[in-house]
Design a protein around this motif. Sequence first.
Motif, mmCIF file in Angstrom:
data_model
loop_
_atom_site.group_PDB
_atom_site.id
_atom_site.type_symbol
_atom_site.label_atom_id
_atom_site.label_comp_id
_atom_site.label_asym_id
_atom_site.label_seq_id
_atom_site.Cartn_x
_atom_site.Cartn_y
_atom_site.Cartn_z
ATOM 1 N N GLY A 111 0.784 -1.225 0.000
ATOM 2 C CA GLY A 111 0.000 0.000 0.000
ATOM 3 C C GLY A 111 0.814 1.273 0.000
ATOM 4 O O GLY A 111 0.285 2.353 0.291
ATOM 5 N N LEU A 112 2.110 1.174 -0.310
ATOM 6 C CA LEU A 112 2.914 2.391 -0.443
ATOM 7 C C LEU A 112 2.369 3.258 -1.576
ATOM 8 O O LEU A 112 1.707 2.742 -2.490
ATOM 9 N N PRO A 113 2.602 4.543 -1.547
ATOM 10 C CA PRO A 113 2.130 5.400 -2.643
ATOM 11 C C PRO A 113 2.587 4.872 -4.002
ATOM 12 O O PRO A 113 3.780 4.604 -4.204
ATOM 13 N N ASP A 114 1.632 4.665 -4.907
ATOM 14 C CA ASP A 114 1.873 4.191 -6.280
ATOM 15 C C ASP A 114 2.311 2.733 -6.351
ATOM 16 O O ASP A 114 2.622 2.227 -7.431
ATOM 17 N N GLN A 115 2.333 2.019 -5.240
ATOM 18 C CA GLN A 115 2.696 0.603 -5.260
ATOM 19 C C GLN A 115 1.519 -0.224 -5.772
ATOM 20 O O GLN A 115 0.357 0.106 -5.533
ATOM 21 N N THR A 116 1.811 -1.311 -6.473
ATOM 22 C CA THR A 116 0.758 -2.178 -6.994
ATOM 23 C C THR A 116 0.813 -3.538 -6.303
ATOM 24 O O THR A 116 1.856 -3.936 -5.766
ATOM 25 N N GLU B 286 5.529 -9.993 -6.046
ATOM 26 C CA GLU B 286 6.888 -10.379 -6.467
ATOM 27 C C GLU B 286 7.784 -10.598 -5.254
ATOM 28 O O GLU B 286 8.530 -11.581 -5.184
ATOM 29 N N ALA B 287 7.711 -9.696 -4.277
ATOM 30 C CA ALA B 287 8.510 -9.848 -3.070
ATOM 31 C C ALA B 287 8.056 -11.059 -2.264
ATOM 32 O O ALA B 287 8.878 -11.787 -1.687
ATOM 33 N N ALA B 288 6.735 -11.280 -2.200
ATOM 34 C CA ALA B 288 6.212 -12.429 -1.455
ATOM 35 C C ALA B 288 6.689 -13.738 -2.064
ATOM 36 O O ALA B 288 7.038 -14.686 -1.339
ATOM 37 N N ILE B 289 6.742 -13.802 -3.382
ATOM 38 C CA ILE B 289 7.216 -15.023 -4.059
ATOM 39 C C ILE B 289 8.673 -15.290 -3.717
ATOM 40 O O ILE B 289 9.071 -16.435 -3.483
ATOM 41 N N SER C 130 -8.842 3.746 1.178
ATOM 42 C CA SER C 130 -8.775 4.883 0.261
ATOM 43 C C SER C 130 -8.018 4.534 -1.014
ATOM 44 O O SER C 130 -7.980 5.339 -1.954
ATOM 45 N N GLN C 131 -7.414 3.337 -1.052
ATOM 46 C CA GLN C 131 -6.615 2.954 -2.208
ATOM 47 C C GLN C 131 -7.481 2.457 -3.362
ATOM 48 O O GLN C 131 -8.617 1.996 -3.174
ATOM 49 N N ALA D 177 -8.137 -6.213 -5.537
ATOM 50 C CA ALA D 177 -6.871 -6.865 -5.904
ATOM 51 C C ALA D 177 -5.982 -7.023 -4.685
ATOM 52 O O ALA D 177 -5.306 -8.051 -4.521
ATOM 53 N N TRP D 178 -5.979 -6.023 -3.803
ATOM 54 C CA TRP D 178 -5.180 -6.120 -2.584
ATOM 55 C C TRP D 178 -5.738 -7.206 -1.659
ATOM 56 O O TRP D 178 -4.984 -7.968 -1.049
ATOM 57 N N GLU D 179 -7.049 -7.277 -1.557
ATOM 58 C CA GLU D 179 -7.666 -8.312 -0.713
ATOM 59 C C GLU D 179 -7.355 -9.694 -1.260
ATOM 60 O O GLU D 179 -7.122 -10.644 -0.507
#
Length: 445
Positions: free
Chosen positions: A363-368, A374-377, A422-423, A428-430
């Motif tokens: 949830g960083l600004p502009d993060q997808t 990718e980091a989780a993988i 607010s994002q 997709a985040w859920e």
Amino acid sequence: MSRNCHFLFVNPWIHDFAAYDLFYRPLGLLSLAESLANGPADITVIDLLDRFNPLWSEMSAHKRDTPAGTGHFYREIIEKPAVLKHIPRYFSRYGAPRVKVEHILRSLKQEPDAIFLTSHMTYWYTGVKETAELLRQFFPGTPIILGGIYASLLPAHAQKVIKPDLLIPGHDFARLSQWLKERFGLSMSQVTPCHLRKVWHDFPILKHYPLYTSQGCPYHCAFCAGPILNPVFSQFPVESILQDIHFACDTRGLRNFVFYDDALFINRENHIKPLLKKILQYRKDFTFHSPNGLFARFIDEELAELMAAAHFYEPRLSLETVSPAYQDLISHKVNRQSYLKALKHLQKAGYGSGDIITYLIMGLPDQTPRDVKEAAIVALNAGSRVSLSAFSPVPGTDLWAQSGLCDTDDPLLQNNTVYWYSQKNTKAWESLKLWVKEQNAHLME
């Protein structure tokens, strides 16, 4: 006959959509209480977040507690502030039932001469406000001194809303020292989170013992307020930390210890390594916990072996992201290569699949969601579980300006749950959160 001053120290309620007791201790408040207890003053500590206080522990759900004492707070659903009405979640007061707190305040043998109130997340300020209002009901006219994170990051807001008689931002206690001298003729000893002794008489049940081997952090991560709250990094002598361990073991029979450091592994050859070696010479039946993220780049083969021998339970490593762009933006303390190298050292030392936890920010600004996945993988493929931490905008940090919030906005909007809703692409985040949960479960099979 003149009496000693009586000072009341209070850790306030939490107001939030969710809260979990992951080794929660108000160390700043306790350190100040210990300092004043070492002078001619009597102290009383009321920690509204102490889930094991006998006066209300039976009301807490301890069935899912860990052996070290982490678990769910008792909660009471309360009305949401107007600014949060759009969030489809229950809003609750976490901590001691209000009726129990009223009973404690009514039962104090001696009225306090001053009340010291701490604060934590900026968006928990309504819990501080409710606590302060209750204290004033019982002790009208008694001065309230406010400190802590919220008071330090938003002093003007805290002064306006909480209306303390004295506000102490950060670790600058010169003003407090002068106030105590003028009002009570007391001199305040140095305040450090070391050698807590007298404060524990108000904690009859302890499941773990806090260890603070350093203050501050030499890194300046863009999302973290650490450098604002503790601008100078310093480490305490190994022998002084060992004294705390001996005290906790010999007088309270404790075997679980928690490191609260922000940068535990800095200067590893002269700090954490000799400390762990001396601990292992003393006893080998302790368990150590590290709720704050450990810096993976400093975990070499020897340190990994010492961690395993000393029973570091579920080491929690800070990775945050593997995106080079975000690493340049938010932190330079770790990269993919140093993280994977640390995992190999830990696994060689005996940690199995799923024994290690990796912190990632989402949830960083502009993060997808794709950036986070990718980091989780990377972490999951290396054999580590993933813990996702939702970004929360913190005033004064480098990312504050990019959060879309401004200084005049209600601090409640800094809540990570509020910011989350607010994002864009909430679904997709859920979906990502559910996927991580499933992958963690597979790793533990």
